[in-house]
Design an enzyme around this catalytic site. Structure first.
Site, mmCIF file in Angstrom:
data_model
loop_
_atom_site.group_PDB
_atom_site.id
_atom_site.type_symbol
_atom_site.label_atom_id
_atom_site.label_comp_id
_atom_site.label_asym_id
_atom_site.label_seq_id
_atom_site.Cartn_x
_atom_site.Cartn_y
_atom_site.Cartn_z
ATOM 1 N N LYS A 1 0.761 -1.099 0.158
ATOM 2 C CA LYS A 1 0.027 -0.058 0.083
ATOM 3 C C LYS A 1 0.842 1.251 -0.093
ATOM 4 C CE LYS A 1 -4.391 -1.735 1.586
ATOM 5 N NZ LYS A 1 -5.549 -1.536 2.047
ATOM 6 N N LYS B 1 -4.330 -8.699 -6.323
ATOM 7 C CA LYS B 1 -5.573 -9.226 -5.722
ATOM 8 C C LYS B 1 -6.930 -8.192 -6.032
ATOM 9 C CE LYS B 1 -6.265 -7.520 -1.036
ATOM 10 N NZ LYS B 1 -7.911 -6.995 -0.981
ATOM 11 N N LYS C 1 -10.967 -3.180 -2.908
ATOM 12 C CA LYS C 1 -11.941 -2.232 -2.780
ATOM 13 C C LYS C 1 -11.317 -0.884 -3.232
ATOM 14 C CE LYS C 1 -14.415 -3.516 1.136
ATOM 15 N NZ LYS C 1 -13.316 -3.232 2.334
HETATM 16 P P1 ATP Z 1 -8.484 -2.836 0.295
HETATM 17 O O1 ATP Z 1 -7.908 -3.739 -0.819
HETATM 18 O O2 ATP Z 1 -8.859 -1.462 -0.047
HETATM 19 O O3 ATP Z 1 -7.721 -2.838 1.407
HETATM 20 P P2 ATP Z 1 -9.971 -5.260 0.541
HETATM 21 O O4 ATP Z 1 -10.798 -5.195 -0.684
HETATM 22 O O5 ATP Z 1 -8.815 -5.777 0.953
HETATM 23 O O6 ATP Z 1 -9.820 -3.612 0.819
HETATM 24 P P3 ATP Z 1 -11.056 -5.184 3.337
HETATM 25 O O7 ATP Z 1 -12.343 -4.605 4.021
HETATM 26 O O8 ATP Z 1 -9.671 -4.705 3.595
HETATM 27 O O9 ATP Z 1 -11.303 -5.142 1.843
HETATM 28 O O10 ATP Z 1 -11.131 -6.933 3.512
HETATM 29 C C1 ATP Z 1 -12.314 -7.610 3.921
HETATM 30 C C2 ATP Z 1 -11.989 -9.139 4.037
HETATM 31 O O11 ATP Z 1 -12.182 -9.321 2.762
HETATM 32 C C3 ATP Z 1 -10.770 -9.616 4.440
HETATM 33 O O12 ATP Z 1 -10.902 -10.579 5.327
HETATM 34 C C4 ATP Z 1 -9.708 -9.768 3.329
HETATM 35 O O13 ATP Z 1 -8.821 -10.787 3.557
HETATM 36 C C5 ATP Z 1 -11.018 -10.209 2.538
HETATM 37 N N1 ATP Z 1 -10.587 -10.001 0.974
HETATM 38 C C6 ATP Z 1 -10.120 -8.858 0.548
HETATM 39 N N2 ATP Z 1 -9.870 -8.745 -0.754
HETATM 40 C C7 ATP Z 1 -9.710 -10.155 -1.100
HETATM 41 C C8 ATP Z 1 -9.763 -10.759 -2.263
HETATM 42 N N3 ATP Z 1 -9.453 -10.553 -3.457
HETATM 43 N N4 ATP Z 1 -9.897 -12.399 -2.244
HETATM 44 C C9 ATP Z 1 -10.281 -12.961 -1.084
HETATM 45 N N5 ATP Z 1 -10.464 -12.436 -0.073
HETATM 46 C C10 ATP Z 1 -10.098 -10.901 -0.017
#
Ligand code: ATP
Ligand code: LTN
Length: 327
Positions: A112, A194, A197
């Site tokens: 990040k 990955k 969001k």
């Molecule tokens: P950001 O990428 O903006 O940090 P994020 O998409 O990772 O956000 P979070 O709210 O941080 O979302 O994650 C919520 C849950 O979703 C966590 O348990 C995280 O491990 C899971 N998660 C996030 N992205 C993925 C993905 N691409 N595949 C599987 N699990 C995911």
């Protein structure tokens, strides 16, 4: 006594199918076995700049989406992190027990902080200490997360162990639980990253509230590779990712899926994939509409969550403070 499950989700951007398949799906399916707490981590969200009005609305939207996805108020408690002051207070205390070197190894921070250098703040670096506080305050046993969060749960265990070795058994050591399939759903436009969001590319992610047309378009635009045959092959990450999404939303086995698409082209596969996702999300989206028709419903559940959890969090915080000679 049932084991305690704790997990968190950031109220930022739009929830996507990666969040669902990696995390929320596990929360929903194991709900009745455990005593569950799900935290909307708005203090984590402000580690990157947020618009205040949007952030407030996203807290509610995220809670509504969790209920729409199948979280049941009778089995699980959902709450907003910033409503319980003990989270920030314990995070500060834990800071004083976490060596810099542990934090410097965190891959999420390394990833990040590569982006906009001027936006990299201390909160982003310290993110895992707040996450450790979230988990440890509730003496949690299990932490169901996607693959990217496994390392943070390890750090949580390390700091709990270190603290306990000095002050006695103050914290329970939590364990992460990570799905075998779907723990790291990749982006549709770049299968080396990955799904996330905070990325805004047009075809990066499928959001849980996307319309059927949007889903169809995004899948049709999704990157494929030059394999041409539709097989689960790790050396072809784009098609492997799309097949994994198909597998999880359709409930079919890998063998059945490969048989179904044998000799067929990507266009046919993609069309069926879009249909499977659209069908799966339809009831979730309907429930979301129902739930959000009455905004007071979510506010009421969230207020109940605060009231139920605050005493648990304060009990642990008081124990910590008295152990180290504060208060
Ligand atoms: P950001 O990428 O903006 O940090 P994020 O998409 O990772 O956000 P979070 O709210 O941080 O979302 O994650 C919520 C849950 O979703 C966590 O348990 C995280 O491990 C899971 N998660 C996030 N992205 C993925 C993905 N691409 N595949 C599987 N699990 C995911
Ligand atoms: N860092 C997590 C969100 C999170 C979390 C937690 C997950 C904050 N606190 C406690 C599990 C347990 C993420 O998904 N990015």
């Amino acid at each position: 006594m049932k084991k305690r499950v704790f997990s968190g989700i950031q109220p930022t951007g739009s929830l996507h199918i990666g969040n669902y398949l990696g995390a929320i799906r596990q929360w929903v399916s194991s709900q009745s076995q455990y005593n569950n707490i799900f935290c909307i981590v708005d203090l984590h969200a402000i580690t990157i700049p947020q618009d205040p009005k949007v952030l407030r609305a996203k807290n509610r939207e995220t809670a509504a989406l969790l209920y729409a996805a199948g979280i049941e108020p009778d089995l699980s408690t959902v709450f907003i992190q910033s409503h319980i002051g003990a989270h920030a207070e314990l995070a500060w205390i834990l800071n004083c027990y976490i060596p810099m070197g542990w934090m410097q190894r965190m891959t999420q921070f390394k990833e990040k902080s590569k982006k906009k250098k001027e936006e990299v703040n201390i909160g982003l670096f310290d993110y895992p200490a707040l996450m450790a506080a979230d988990i440890l305050l509730y003496q949690s046993d299990l932490v169901p997360v996607g693959e990217d969060q496994r390392q943070h749960v390890e750090l949580t265990r390390d700091v709990a162990r270190r603290f306990n070795s000095v002050y006695g058994e103050v914290f329970k050591l939590p364990e992460s639980t990570v799905n075998e399939v779907g723990a790291r759903i990749m982006s549709l436009d770049d299968p080396t990253k990955k799904m996330s969001k905070s990325k805004t590319g047009k075809s990066h992610a499928i959001n849980l509230l996307d319309s059927p047309d949007e889903i169809y378009l995004k899948i049709m635009r999704a990157k494929t590779d030059s394999l041409h045959s539709i097989r689960f092959d790790r050396n072809h990450p784009a098609i492997h990712n799309l097949l994994t999404i198909f597998e999880l939303f359709s409930g079919l086995s890998r063998i059945d899926i490969e048989e179904r698409f044998e000799g067929k082209g990507y266009a046919i596969f993609k069309k069926e994939l879009a249909e499977v996702i659209i069908e799966f999300l339809k009831p979730l989206q309907l429930r979301y509409q129902e739930i959000t028709n009455d905004p007071s419903y979510i506010d009421h559940l969230l207020a109940e969550g605060d009231a139920k959890l605050r005493p648990i969090a304060e009990k642990t915080l008081n124990h910590v403070k008295s152990a180290i000679g504060l208060g």
